[in-house]
Design a protein around this motif. Sequence first.
Motif, PDB file in Angstrom:
ATOM      1  N   ALA B 200     -20.477 -14.366  41.026  1.00  0.00           N
ATOM      2  CA  ALA B 200     -21.111 -15.687  41.154  1.00  0.00           C
ATOM      3  C   ALA B 200     -20.598 -16.423  42.387  1.00  0.00           C
ATOM      4  O   ALA B 200     -19.518 -16.155  42.890  1.00  0.00           O
ATOM      5  CB  ALA B 200     -20.812 -16.511  39.904  1.00  0.00           C
ATOM      6  N   ARG B 201     -21.428 -17.339  42.887  1.00  0.00           N
ATOM      7  CA  ARG B 201     -21.002 -18.278  43.949  1.00  0.00           C
ATOM      8  C   ARG B 201     -20.906 -19.651  43.307  1.00  0.00           C
ATOM      9  O   ARG B 201     -21.810 -20.057  42.555  1.00  0.00           O
ATOM     10  CB  ARG B 201     -21.999 -18.333  45.097  1.00  0.00           C
ATOM     11  CG  ARG B 201     -22.544 -17.010  45.633  1.00  0.00           C
ATOM     12  CD  ARG B 201     -21.524 -15.971  46.007  1.00  0.00           C
ATOM     13  NE  ARG B 201     -22.117 -14.952  46.883  1.00  0.00           N
ATOM     14  CZ  ARG B 201     -22.511 -13.749  46.485  1.00  0.00           C
ATOM     15  NH1 ARG B 201     -22.390 -13.377  45.214  1.00  0.00           N
ATOM     16  NH2 ARG B 201     -23.023 -12.901  47.347  1.00  0.00           N
ATOM     17  N   VAL B 202     -19.790 -20.334  43.591  1.00  0.00           N
ATOM     18  CA  VAL B 202     -19.589 -21.656  42.983  1.00  0.00           C
ATOM     19  C   VAL B 202     -19.403 -22.715  44.057  1.00  0.00           C
ATOM     20  O   VAL B 202     -19.124 -22.411  45.215  1.00  0.00           O
ATOM     21  CB  VAL B 202     -18.357 -21.641  42.044  1.00  0.00           C
ATOM     22  CG1 VAL B 202     -18.603 -20.722  40.847  1.00  0.00           C
ATOM     23  CG2 VAL B 202     -17.099 -21.221  42.796  1.00  0.00           C
ATOM     24  N   LYS B 203     -19.557 -23.987  43.644  1.00  0.00           N
ATOM     25  CA  LYS B 203     -19.515 -25.088  44.603  1.00  0.00           C
ATOM     26  C   LYS B 203     -18.073 -25.499  44.886  1.00  0.00           C
ATOM     27  O   LYS B 203     -17.287 -25.737  43.966  1.00  0.00           O
ATOM     28  CB  LYS B 203     -20.288 -26.270  44.024  1.00  0.00           C
ATOM     29  CG  LYS B 203     -20.572 -27.348  45.042  1.00  0.00           C
ATOM     30  CD  LYS B 203     -21.478 -28.426  44.443  1.00  0.00           C
ATOM     31  CE  LYS B 203     -21.790 -29.495  45.468  1.00  0.00           C
ATOM     32  NZ  LYS B 203     -22.526 -30.595  44.865  1.00  0.00           N
ATOM     33  N   LYS B 204     -17.754 -25.542  46.158  1.00  0.00           N
ATOM     34  CA  LYS B 204     -16.385 -25.797  46.604  1.00  0.00           C
ATOM     35  C   LYS B 204     -15.829 -27.108  46.037  1.00  0.00           C
ATOM     36  O   LYS B 204     -14.690 -27.149  45.545  1.00  0.00           O
ATOM     37  CB  LYS B 204     -16.379 -25.858  48.134  1.00  0.00           C
ATOM     38  CG  LYS B 204     -15.006 -25.945  48.766  1.00  0.00           C
ATOM     39  CD  LYS B 204     -15.154 -25.897  50.289  1.00  0.00           C
ATOM     40  CE  LYS B 204     -13.815 -26.022  50.976  1.00  0.00           C
ATOM     41  NZ  LYS B 204     -13.986 -26.010  52.441  1.00  0.00           N
ATOM     42  N   SER B 205     -16.631 -28.172  46.064  1.00  0.00           N
ATOM     43  CA  SER B 205     -16.103 -29.489  45.667  1.00  0.00           C
ATOM     44  C   SER B 205     -15.880 -29.584  44.160  1.00  0.00           C
ATOM     45  O   SER B 205     -15.314 -30.560  43.682  1.00  0.00           O
ATOM     46  CB  SER B 205     -17.036 -30.599  46.136  1.00  0.00           C
ATOM     47  OG  SER B 205     -18.357 -30.327  45.707  1.00  0.00           O
ATOM     48  N   SER B 206     -16.297 -28.546  43.412  1.00  0.00           N
ATOM     49  CA  SER B 206     -16.058 -28.580  41.968  1.00  0.00           C
ATOM     50  C   SER B 206     -14.782 -27.814  41.587  1.00  0.00           C
ATOM     51  O   SER B 206     -14.482 -27.648  40.412  1.00  0.00           O
ATOM     52  CB  SER B 206     -17.263 -27.995  41.222  1.00  0.00           C
ATOM     53  OG  SER B 206     -17.365 -26.599  41.476  1.00  0.00           O
ATOM     54  N   LEU B 207     -14.055 -27.296  42.579  1.00  0.00           N
ATOM     55  CA  LEU B 207     -12.870 -26.479  42.288  1.00  0.00           C
ATOM     56  C   LEU B 207     -11.579 -27.303  42.358  1.00  0.00           C
ATOM     57  O   LEU B 207     -11.508 -28.301  43.065  1.00  0.00           O
ATOM     58  CB  LEU B 207     -12.774 -25.306  43.281  1.00  0.00           C
ATOM     59  CG  LEU B 207     -14.020 -24.422  43.401  1.00  0.00           C
ATOM     60  CD1 LEU B 207     -13.752 -23.256  44.341  1.00  0.00           C
ATOM     61  CD2 LEU B 207     -14.487 -23.915  42.041  1.00  0.00           C
TER      62      LEU B 207
END
Lengths: 435, 599
Positions: B200-207
Amino acid sequence: MPHYSVDDPIYALATPFAPSALAVIRGSGDNVIQLFEPLFTGKLGKAPTNTAVHGYICDQDGRKIDEAIVIKYSKGHGYTSEEAFEIMCHGSLPVIRKISIALERQGIREAERGEFTYRAFMHGRMDLTEAEAVEEIVRSKSDSASSDALQRLSGSIKAEADAIRSTLIDILASLEVQLDYGEDEIPEDWVFPEDEVGHIIARLEAIAATYESSRLYSSGASVVLAGKTNAGKSSLYNAILKENRSIVSAHEGTTRDYIETECMIGDIPVRLFDTAGLRDTEESVEKEGIERTRKLMESADLVVYVLDGNESIPPISGDNLIMVRSKRDITGECGDLSFSSVTGEGVEEVLKAISSRLSADDVPTDVPRIDSERQRSCLLEAAAALRDARAAVSSGEDIVAMYIQLALSALSSLTGAVTTDDILDRLFSSFCLGK
Amino acid sequence: MSDYDAIVIGGGHAGIEASLALSRQGFETLLVTQSPDTIGRMSCNPSIGGLAKGNLVREIDALGGEMGKLIDASMIQMRILNRRRGPAVQAPRAQADKFTYSRLAKETLESTPHLHIFMDTVVDILSEDGHASGVRTERGWTITSRAVVLTTGTFMDGRIFIGEYDAPAGRLGEGAAIGLGDSLRSKGFHTGRMKTGTPARVKKSSLDFGEMEVQAGDDPMEAFSFMNDAVDRPSIPCWVTYTNDETHRIIRDNIGRSPLYGGKIVGRGPRYCPSIEDKVVRFPERERHQIFVEPEGIGTEEMYLNGLSSSLPEDVQRAFIHSIPGLRHAEVIRPAYAVEYDYLDPLDLYPTLESKLMKGLFIAGQTNGTSGYEEAAAQGLMAGINASQMLKGEKPLILSRSEAYIGVLIDDLVTKGTKEPYRMFTSRAEHRLILRHDSADRRLTPIASELGLAGNARKERLQVKEHEIAEICSILRSKRVGGKSAYEKLREPETTIEGLGIAELSLFPLSVLTTAELDIKYAGYLERETREVERTKRNENMAIPSDFDYDSVDGISSESKEKFKAVRPLSIGQAMRISGVRVSDIAVLSVAVRSRERG
């Protein structure tokens, strides 16, 4: 994978491996003369091609093995058209074996069957027809297929070789995984498995030593035929040799001293002694002969006591003794090991009994035995590669891996080749890999 | 007259190199792609290189290929891997800005003379008298050419799987190429199914970066291309986190919903790059698995979860992702998925990558059962080079196993075939000390020059490098350190060239110093390998005609005969590498080949 090749130094016995007046051992390949020179006192280097040089063949420690004539061939002149030599030495089995060992130690390997012919053909020796070359190789195929090294291995050596191979594959896989994956994925450092490798080296050398130390194979076993006068010792002796070397006579006491010869019993080279008959005598010459016989029996690997048809219990005893009854044609079969030199009946059984007793005595307790120079040199090469691997730890893991690969490939003639897929299979099944 | 000299099908990493190799030789080349927007797309991880793969990239570059230049101009982090594990197995790896990489690839193709790009889907390959003569497309075009290069990647009858969902696609959101597989099968091509996957690819600002370890790159960044001295680009960190008991429990509880474990996927996946569910099932004793969180580019928020590839349903994916420190609030932009696709049996290829079933058809990349951008590009380049050699009527280029990892790759494929997606490993190479990444130019650029693949600038740079290495060696010989020459001293394992402290050496580029150092340090081992290579050369050089009549040779066992006929080895050396062929059969074969030669 062992295979025919050209140019790398090889040797082969050109005459049958059997006791004879003369044996010829050929060598061929790049720099084969230079490799052989340290073993020979004659001045081979300076000799022109196609000339014979006299000298002594010595082992690596300078001990004389035999007096010999060596013919030198420069590139383009010999049978294979490669640089080559032919040793003409005495046809004694220990001599042939010692020379073979010395050649292997110089890095000259034993040729595959048909390899000399193959090379001759590949180098365009036109005196050889294609058909002949192909035929010889095809024929050697059927020979070597039946005596395939893998199948020939006996149970214990095969099991041990497989165990060593498997351990080495494990070690190599644990190392290769570090080379195939980065330090971020496999952060643990690899530690050289000192104990395991040390143990393997020790075992390899112990197995290799079974060949060298075995008197059976290095100098042959001594077998003494003993018995009362006129019991039939000389008849057995002759039946074994299938030639009339000894004097056969119906009169007692003809063989006053002993007669010695070299022969093969089973696959074991044997010094066979036909001795004076054991009986009480006052005659001084004969008495001396009997005395010598007793001494010979004490030092023999095996005494074959020939019982006359009428005799019941032998006058001697010992661990190294087997009893054989003679004159089976007259007395008939009686349950004991018996033979008739007249009809030839039972001689083969006697020979089998001798060889099985000899090889039973020779098996060291827990080390499997090997039976060829090739195997011995493979084992030692593998052990040396593992020592090199240990010494290379500071040079880098890629170098260590190279040496372990070398060790595995040296063992391949005993264990079968190890392919890169074997390593990868082991690696994937043992390690959790991949991001 | 044909419409084009050559047609290249597919604009991935193989298609890029193939079409450039052809058009740069002056051949009018048409690249047919389903979408020009996806040229050079990195479908999976955002990185190029790695162990053995980095060597491939440098070899591609040394032969005049493009991949090295593209990654040099798009990298956002660079590392030399395994520095302390030995020089033969070090290799460069770079994180790429995917979008920059792809855009640069497209721009490079567009600006290359004689290269034409056309958007359509090829559904059939045409032939005349057994020779490839063009293609037919989905929109009904028949385009003719004298050579065809097939690089379909995962698109030929591709199907993606996410839990219970599946759909025909080559990549998520991009339609599969339907029909080509069937038409090739009807022509007698042997096809199979393979499987691969992507996380999966996830959103940077949610990490939560505070919960993860940072992983920085090397400074300075080294170049892949021998045409570049250094790379001056921003270096962005990656992040490391780990799975835990909870992650594994979620996966185990839902394993029945996996299309792989449920039996929907039949294709064989790679053992070396397992999905997270594979790792959890196969290695239950492992308490945790490492996850790398990697940026997909500079401007984008998308982060790649390296180590979490999966085909589990999306709700399960979300649950296990959220069980991992740093990812507890991760917003999934693209789900992980598995893709299953048709590949063509590489045993049907000659070592030139030309098909045995159709002359003039060259096949490269994932179509041949490989995986990885680098493996694809390497084959694409070789297919392009050999297609143009054929068009010129000249001798093909076949690299040996001792010349290049590219040689190992292609020889393995066409001699042994592959049962899982084939990835390059250093342990596949017998002579890896010779195949160091820093020596790729010295090994291959002279070959490229002979074939007209290397420009003057490249040749000159190699000359300068060789000259500098010679100079470094003579300086080292003239200096004395601790009672011996610096040259001798350098052979000791613990001595480094830098540690010698010789001022004159600081004038030379670091990369050249390293090459000289490794050559000197490992001279003994290199010699040993070189001797080994020399020993086998005769077998490698003994050519077998591709139409050799094995049935006419008496004395070859029937098993070996069948194997020889299936592989049709072009040299005795290649014949020897076919698994399970007997020694004596090789001997008979070589005698037969030699006697045919003499007529």
